[in-house]
Each structure stands twice: as C-alpha cells, then as structure tokens.
Design an enzyme around this catalytic site. Sequence first.
Site, short mmCIF file in Angstrom:
data_model
loop_
_atom_site.label_atom_id
_atom_site.label_comp_id
_atom_site.label_asym_id
_atom_site.label_seq_id
_atom_site.Cartn_x
_atom_site.Cartn_y
_atom_site.Cartn_z
N THR A 204 0.84 -1.19 0.00
CA THR A 204 0.00 0.00 0.00
C THR A 204 0.88 1.25 0.00
O THR A 204 2.01 1.20 0.46
CB THR A 204 -0.86 -0.05 1.28
OG1 THR A 204 -1.86 -1.05 1.10
CG2 THR A 204 -1.52 1.27 1.62
N ARG A 232 -14.58 -7.58 0.71
CA ARG A 232 -13.69 -7.21 1.83
C ARG A 232 -13.10 -5.81 1.64
O ARG A 232 -12.64 -5.44 0.58
CB ARG A 232 -12.56 -8.24 1.90
CG ARG A 232 -11.57 -8.03 3.04
CD ARG A 232 -10.35 -7.26 2.59
NE ARG A 232 -9.36 -7.17 3.67
CZ ARG A 232 -8.30 -6.37 3.63
NH1 ARG A 232 -8.10 -5.59 2.61
NH2 ARG A 232 -7.44 -6.34 4.61
N ASP A 235 -8.17 -1.41 5.89
CA ASP A 235 -8.10 -0.19 6.69
C ASP A 235 -7.83 1.07 5.86
O ASP A 235 -8.16 2.18 6.29
CB ASP A 235 -6.99 -0.30 7.75
CG ASP A 235 -5.64 -0.52 7.09
OD1 ASP A 235 -5.54 -1.35 6.16
OD2 ASP A 235 -4.66 0.15 7.48
N GLY A 258 -4.93 -5.12 7.31
CA GLY A 258 -5.97 -4.13 7.53
C GLY A 258 -6.96 -4.43 8.63
O GLY A 258 -7.41 -3.53 9.35
N1 ASP Z 1 -3.69 -2.31 4.68
C1 ASP Z 1 -4.03 -2.85 3.39
C2 ASP Z 1 -5.28 -3.66 3.51
O1 ASP Z 1 -5.44 -4.36 4.50
C3 ASP Z 1 -2.97 -3.69 2.82
C4 ASP Z 1 -1.64 -3.00 2.74
O2 ASP Z 1 -1.28 -2.24 3.61
O3 ASP Z 1 -0.94 -3.24 1.76
O4 ASP Z 1 -6.06 -3.67 2.60
#
Ligand code: ASP
Length: 370
Positions: A204, A232, A235, A258
């Site tokens: 992310t 789904r 976060d 997340g």
């Molecule tokens: N936090 C992100 C999620 O759970 C994934 C990530 O940080 O790459 O969708």
Amino acid sequence: MRNYLSVSSAVFALFFALAMSSIPQTGHAQDGKPGWSIAIHGGAGTLDPDKMTAEQKAAYEAALQNALDAGKEILANGGSAMDAVKAAIIPLEDDPLFNAGRGAVFTWEGRNELDASIMDGRDRSAGAVTGVTTVKNPILLADKVRIESPHVFLMGEGAEQFASENGLETANPEWFATERRLRSLERMKADKLSALDVDHKFGTVGAVALDMDGNLAAGTSTGGMTGKRWGRIGDAPVIGAGTYADNRSCAVSATGWGEYFIRVGVAQEICTRLRYRFRMDVAAIQSVVPKDADGLPTYIIHASEFPLSAQSAQEEADQVMAEVKELGGDGGIIMVTPEGHALYSFNTTGMYRGRATSDGLNEVAIFAEE
Ligand code: ASP
C-alpha cells in the site's frame, strides 16, 4: 525547601532544554522561519535483504525518492500539505511496483479493486472510496469526495458515477493489471495459500505532510490484499484506521494487515494519544517550575513554547503498533506532527519508506535495520 527548589529548578531547566533541543531535528520553525515535513510509505512486510537484488533495491529507492521529491517540491515552495500528499501518492499509484493504482493486487475474482482515503488536518474534512475499478488515481477521487460531495465514503459503482460526473481521469482494467500480481493470485489459489503467504509485503502507499502554514494532511491508497473476496475492505480507506489528520496532534498513514488496523483504529488512536500526551508533558514540566514565596509558579509554561518531543511522539506510535502486534497483526505507519517530526513505526522486517524536512533531512529506506 531551598534544596527542593534548586533541584526542581535544575529539573525544569533540563526538561526545558530537552524540549527545545528537539526543534532543530525537525522541519519546524527555526530562526522564526516556518518549516515543513513529509513522510511517505510504499508498504510494510516481510522484506529480506538477501532476497532483493541490487537492481530491485535501486528501483524501489528511486521510486520512493521520486515520490518524496514531488511532495517536497510543493512544500518547499509554500504549497499545502494536502497538495503535497496527493503529489507524492500519484507517482506511487502509477508505478507498478506498488500495490495501489497500477500494480494493485487482484481480488479472488481476478479484478483490481482500489481503495483510497485522504484527510485535511485543518478541519478534519475527509474523503474515501472503496472498490473502484476504473479511476486512474483513486487518491484524487477520494479528494473529490471530500471537496465536492456531502459525504465522506463512497463505494463501487456509485463512486465511479461520482468520478465521471466530476471529470476524473479513467483507465481500462489492463492499466491496473500486472503479470506479477496475477501470478500471486494464481499461486494463492493453486497452493491454497493465505493472502499473507503470497504477498509477504503489503505494498500500500501513503503520505503525510506538514506545510509551512502549520497544516497537516494524510492520504493512503491500495489495492487491498490478494484474493480478497465478499467485498472485503481493509483499513486504507477507513478514516481513523488507515488514515487520519488533525492539526492538533498528527497526520498518520498506515499499511499492514488491515483487519487489525481497523480493530485498533490505529491512525486516530495515535493522534488522540498525542493530543493527551502533549497536555500531560506540558503539565509535567509545569509541575517542576519553581514556586515563589506564595507557592505560585514563577513561570507559566505556554503550550506554544513547549514542542512535543520526537521521543514522546515515537513512544505513542510504538505503543499503538505494539497493540496491533499483540492482537496478531503486523504492518507500520508513517507520521508527522505539528512540531515537524517525521517518524515511522513498524513491526515488520521492512517498510518501503522515506522522509524529508525543511532542515535538510532526506532519506529513503527499505529494511528495518537501515
Ligand atoms: N492495509 C491494506 C489492507 O489491509 C494492505 C496493505 O497495507 O498493503 O487492505
């Protein structure tokens, strides 16, 4: 009593000196000149220096520096924290190395569904989108939601309709799809792996900034987790979990597993703790100011002359990340404070990250020990 006074004066002097000594390490006001700070991330996770070639490392570092430069340029020219956050995130969304925009992970059904959020610390206005498949830069759509809609959070087709009504640039599904991410999905299905097994790192992207007007902003953008299904949502687009900004405390952008970041409410929890930590630290230093003959303090500490130290801010962020870990989650955050501290906290072996301040700090790093 005399002794007590001289000891407390010494403690006071020490406290005060420590508090003030934190200023030059940050991007905040020096010699009366306002400062700026920025931090970025491109995901946290299991990153092993032995498994990354020198070329791969150089490519990630160049991409991080490029994003950092885009944000720095805006801040150094007096631009806003909000513009800097968007400017830093856009090249990361466009870069297939990261799990946001182009290069996003695939859902179970083989689509790239994008999430993003942004928040302005001036007024805590916020915008977020989830499940978007056609908007080239979801962070810009999140900002449009913030500015042009009466809402904070839009999903799927409705968000896309709003994007088209507001003239956002679109892209075909092929723009977002990459071979590497498709192979991860295929491997996950063939070997019955979890998202964590195939992703190893989260990827992310996010940015946080303090501008020369003292305003904070935060933004985060992602494709989520490989093989996500049943609609789904992680976060990243959830204000308070993956993104939060409040001029009174801090700006935070998160990356990681997340579900845990939502449960802990990581980004807002850090900012709330900083608000109270600041008050507690001011009260602590006030309590050791020597008293006069009437028992009244000889000096009243004004909050503006007591910047929260980088150490206090780091401690609060680390404690919140420790809570994530206790529950079984992992990941990391980037943060800037009104004092100009640009900090990271992560409990993984690495986090693609960078930070820069007006007093010359410029750094990009990948592994924990860097
Ligand atoms: N936090 C992100 C999620 O759970 C994934 C990530 O940080 O790459 O969708």
